[in-house]
Write a protein that holds these residues in place. Structure first.
Motif, PDB file in Angstrom:
ATOM      1  N   LYS A   1       0.881  -2.993  -9.746  1.00 21.45           N
ATOM      2  CA  LYS A   1       2.197  -2.388  -9.985  1.00 21.45           C
ATOM      3  C   LYS A   1       3.060  -2.503  -8.731  1.00 21.45           C
ATOM      4  N   ALA A   2       2.462  -2.294  -7.561  1.00 20.51           N
ATOM      5  CA  ALA A   2       3.203  -2.402  -6.309  1.00 20.51           C
ATOM      6  C   ALA A   2       3.742  -3.816  -6.105  1.00 20.51           C
ATOM      7  N   GLU A   3       2.927  -4.805  -6.410  1.00 17.55           N
ATOM      8  CA  GLU A   3       3.362  -6.192  -6.262  1.00 17.55           C
ATOM      9  C   GLU A   3       4.510  -6.504  -7.227  1.00 17.55           C
ATOM     10  N   HIS A   4       4.426  -5.945  -8.427  1.00 19.23           N
ATOM     11  CA  HIS A   4       5.509  -6.132  -9.396  1.00 19.23           C
ATOM     12  C   HIS A   4       6.813  -5.524  -8.877  1.00 19.23           C
ATOM     13  N   LEU A   5       6.737  -4.316  -8.341  1.00 21.50           N
ATOM     14  CA  LEU A   5       7.934  -3.654  -7.829  1.00 21.50           C
ATOM     15  C   LEU A   5       8.502  -4.382  -6.615  1.00 21.50           C
ATOM     16  N   LEU A   6       7.636  -4.902  -5.777  1.00 23.78           N
ATOM     17  CA  LEU A   6       8.109  -5.696  -4.636  1.00 23.78           C
ATOM     18  C   LEU A   6       8.889  -6.907  -5.128  1.00 23.78           C
ATOM     19  N   GLY A   7       8.397  -7.532  -6.193  1.00 24.75           N
ATOM     20  CA  GLY A   7       9.113  -8.661  -6.764  1.00 24.75           C
ATOM     21  C   GLY A   7      10.473  -8.252  -7.295  1.00 24.75           C
ATOM     22  N   GLU A   8      10.535  -7.087  -7.975  1.00 24.91           N
ATOM     23  CA  GLU A   8      11.804  -6.586  -8.496  1.00 24.91           C
ATOM     24  C   GLU A   8      12.792  -6.311  -7.365  1.00 24.91           C
ATOM     25  N   MET A   9      12.272  -5.931  -6.219  1.00 28.34           N
ATOM     26  CA  MET A   9      13.109  -5.631  -5.062  1.00 28.34           C
ATOM     27  C   MET A   9      13.438  -6.872  -4.225  1.00 28.34           C
TER      28      MET A   9
ATOM     29  N   ASP B   1       0.821  -1.209   0.000  1.00 23.02           N
ATOM     30  CA  ASP B   1       0.000   0.000   0.000  1.00 23.02           C
ATOM     31  C   ASP B   1       0.856   1.261   0.000  1.00 23.02           C
ATOM     32  N   ASN B   2       2.008   1.233   0.667  1.00 25.15           N
ATOM     33  CA  ASN B   2       2.917   2.373   0.629  1.00 25.15           C
ATOM     34  C   ASN B   2       3.386   2.643  -0.792  1.00 25.15           C
ATOM     35  N   ILE B   3       3.672   1.574  -1.534  1.00 27.24           N
ATOM     36  CA  ILE B   3       4.136   1.731  -2.909  1.00 27.24           C
ATOM     37  C   ILE B   3       3.000   2.170  -3.827  1.00 27.24           C
ATOM     38  N   ALA B   4       1.807   1.634  -3.584  1.00 26.56           N
ATOM     39  CA  ALA B   4       0.656   1.951  -4.438  1.00 26.56           C
ATOM     40  C   ALA B   4       0.141   3.372  -4.222  1.00 26.56           C
ATOM     41  N   MET B   5       0.442   3.970  -3.071  1.00 31.80           N
ATOM     42  CA  MET B   5      -0.119   5.273  -2.720  1.00 31.80           C
ATOM     43  C   MET B   5       0.137   6.353  -3.766  1.00 31.80           C
ATOM     44  N   PRO B   6       1.386   6.535  -4.257  1.00 32.96           N
ATOM     45  CA  PRO B   6       1.598   7.583  -5.265  1.00 32.96           C
ATOM     46  C   PRO B   6       0.790   7.365  -6.540  1.00 32.96           C
ATOM     47  N   LEU B   7       0.594   6.108  -6.909  1.00 37.87           N
ATOM     48  CA  LEU B   7      -0.190   5.805  -8.107  1.00 37.87           C
ATOM     49  C   LEU B   7      -1.647   6.191  -7.919  1.00 37.87           C
ATOM     50  N   MET B   8      -2.187   5.893  -6.752  1.00 37.40           N
ATOM     51  CA  MET B   8      -3.588   6.229  -6.491  1.00 37.40           C
ATOM     52  C   MET B   8      -3.775   7.738  -6.377  1.00 37.40           C
ATOM     53  N   ILE B   9      -2.797   8.428  -5.787  1.00 35.23           N
ATOM     54  CA  ILE B   9      -2.862   9.894  -5.717  1.00 35.23           C
ATOM     55  C   ILE B   9      -2.877  10.488  -7.118  1.00 35.23           C
ATOM     56  N   ALA B  10      -2.144   9.818  -8.036  1.00 36.61           N
ATOM     57  CA  ALA B  10      -2.096  10.289  -9.426  1.00 36.61           C
ATOM     58  C   ALA B  10      -3.349   9.914 -10.214  1.00 36.61           C
ATOM     59  N   GLY B  11      -4.277   9.178  -9.576  1.00 35.17           N
ATOM     60  CA  GLY B  11      -5.537   8.869 -10.224  1.00 35.17           C
ATOM     61  C   GLY B  11      -5.677   7.456 -10.734  1.00 35.17           C
TER      62      GLY B  11
ATOM     63  N   SER C   1      13.050  -5.203   8.201  1.00 36.33           N
ATOM     64  CA  SER C   1      14.379  -4.711   8.547  1.00 36.33           C
ATOM     65  C   SER C   1      14.623  -3.351   7.892  1.00 36.33           C
ATOM     66  N   GLY C   2      15.708  -2.693   8.313  1.00 34.87           N
ATOM     67  CA  GLY C   2      16.027  -1.397   7.736  1.00 34.87           C
ATOM     68  C   GLY C   2      16.272  -1.465   6.244  1.00 34.87           C
ATOM     69  N   GLY C   3      16.974  -2.510   5.804  1.00 34.41           N
ATOM     70  CA  GLY C   3      17.218  -2.672   4.378  1.00 34.41           C
ATOM     71  C   GLY C   3      15.947  -2.915   3.600  1.00 34.41           C
ATOM     72  N   GLU C   4      15.041  -3.708   4.165  1.00 31.71           N
ATOM     73  CA  GLU C   4      13.762  -3.966   3.510  1.00 31.71           C
ATOM     74  C   GLU C   4      12.932  -2.687   3.424  1.00 31.71           C
ATOM     75  N   GLN C   5      12.913  -1.924   4.504  1.00 34.34           N
ATOM     76  CA  GLN C   5      12.180  -0.663   4.497  1.00 34.34           C
ATOM     77  C   GLN C   5      12.692   0.271   3.403  1.00 34.34           C
ATOM     78  N   GLN C   6      14.022   0.347   3.264  1.00 33.19           N
ATOM     79  CA  GLN C   6      14.584   1.260   2.270  1.00 33.19           C
ATOM     80  C   GLN C   6      14.317   0.769   0.849  1.00 33.19           C
ATOM     81  N   ARG C   7      14.291  -0.543   0.649  1.00 35.30           N
ATOM     82  CA  ARG C   7      13.943  -1.063  -0.676  1.00 35.30           C
ATOM     83  C   ARG C   7      12.484  -0.757  -1.013  1.00 35.30           C
ATOM     84  N   VAL C   8      11.615  -0.793  -0.023  1.00 38.93           N
ATOM     85  CA  VAL C   8      10.219  -0.394  -0.241  1.00 38.93           C
ATOM     86  C   VAL C   8      10.163   1.085  -0.606  1.00 38.93           C
ATOM     87  N   ALA C   9      10.973   1.905   0.074  1.00 43.68           N
ATOM     88  CA  ALA C   9      10.994   3.338  -0.222  1.00 43.68           C
ATOM     89  C   ALA C   9      11.477   3.593  -1.651  1.00 43.68           C
TER      90      ALA C   9
END
Length: 229
Positions: A125-133, A106-116, A147-155
């Protein structure tokens, strides 16, 4: 799209102090091309964050132009600049700034939903990016459960959600241990290279600069090529 992604042209940025005007950026120029990774190094107080904030349309300079994909961004009104930030610029900071009550997806999807974008499309799209990470199993975890590394990869994934043309990273691995730093930075590099974004990274970590196409520093408010001592 041809031409540079980002151009800073004759940027002046100064602050008024009791001793007079303090020039942080002095007729500063910069050009970034698609797929290019440029490092910005130098001591604290040299103007790195001011340069990033100006390039990211978070601060307005006293003079000069900020061109993004040929658009004169400083000629736009506040709403226009906000639209550019949302659609063309991704930000990664030292602190992840994830929303604690939301899951990674949901953190990753938020900017997309804000954009409409529709929620289902944004979530896909968020699930795809999580897979890439490499975070397929963390989609439903809240930041405190990672973990801190996981949090930063989500960011980083969140910063890339809207397929930005420009990625601005301010000490993106500053809070991570060396091993995690290398993994997180490698992920960032791979993602932006594949997407063809231009990337400007401010860092104190000189071990990361070997990954850069160019390394710049600020001297007297101007960008110059960094020359190791």
């Amino acid at each position: 799209m041809t031409g540079p992604v980002l151009e800073l042209i004759g940027i002046d940025r100064y602050y008024r102090t009791a001793a007079g005007e303090l020039h942080v950026l002095n007729n500063t120029d910069l050009q970034l091309n698609a797929g290019e990774l440029v490092g910005l190094v130098g001591p604290s107080g040299s103007g790195k964050s001011t340069l990033l904030h100006t390039a990211g349309l978070l601060e307005r300079p006293e003079a000069g132009k900020v061109m993004l994909d040929g658009i004169d961004c400083l000629a736009l009104d506040d709403a226009g600049r906000t639209a550019i930030r949302r659609s063309k610029i991704g930000f990664v900071y030292q602190f992840h700034h994830l929303l604690p009550e939301f899951s990674a997806a949901d953190n990753i999807a938020m900017p997309l939903m804000i954009a409409g974008e529709k929620k289902a499309v944004a979530r896909e799209k968020a699930e795809h990016l999580l897979g890439e990470m490499g975070l397929n199993d963390r989609g439903n975890h809240q930041p405190a459960q990672m973990s801190g590394g996981e949090q930063q990869r989500v960011a980083i994934a969140r910063a890339l959600a809207n397929d930005p043309r420009l990625v601005i990273a301010d000490e993106p691995t500053g809070n991570l241990d060396p091993g995690t730093t290398e993994r997180v930075f490698a992920t960032l590099i791979n993602m932006v290279r594949n997407e063809g974004a231009a990337v400007l990274v401010a860092t104190h970590n000189f071990s990361l600069t070997r990954h850069m196409d160019r390394i710049l520093t600020l001297e007297d408010g101007k960008l110059v090529d960094y020359q190791p001592a």
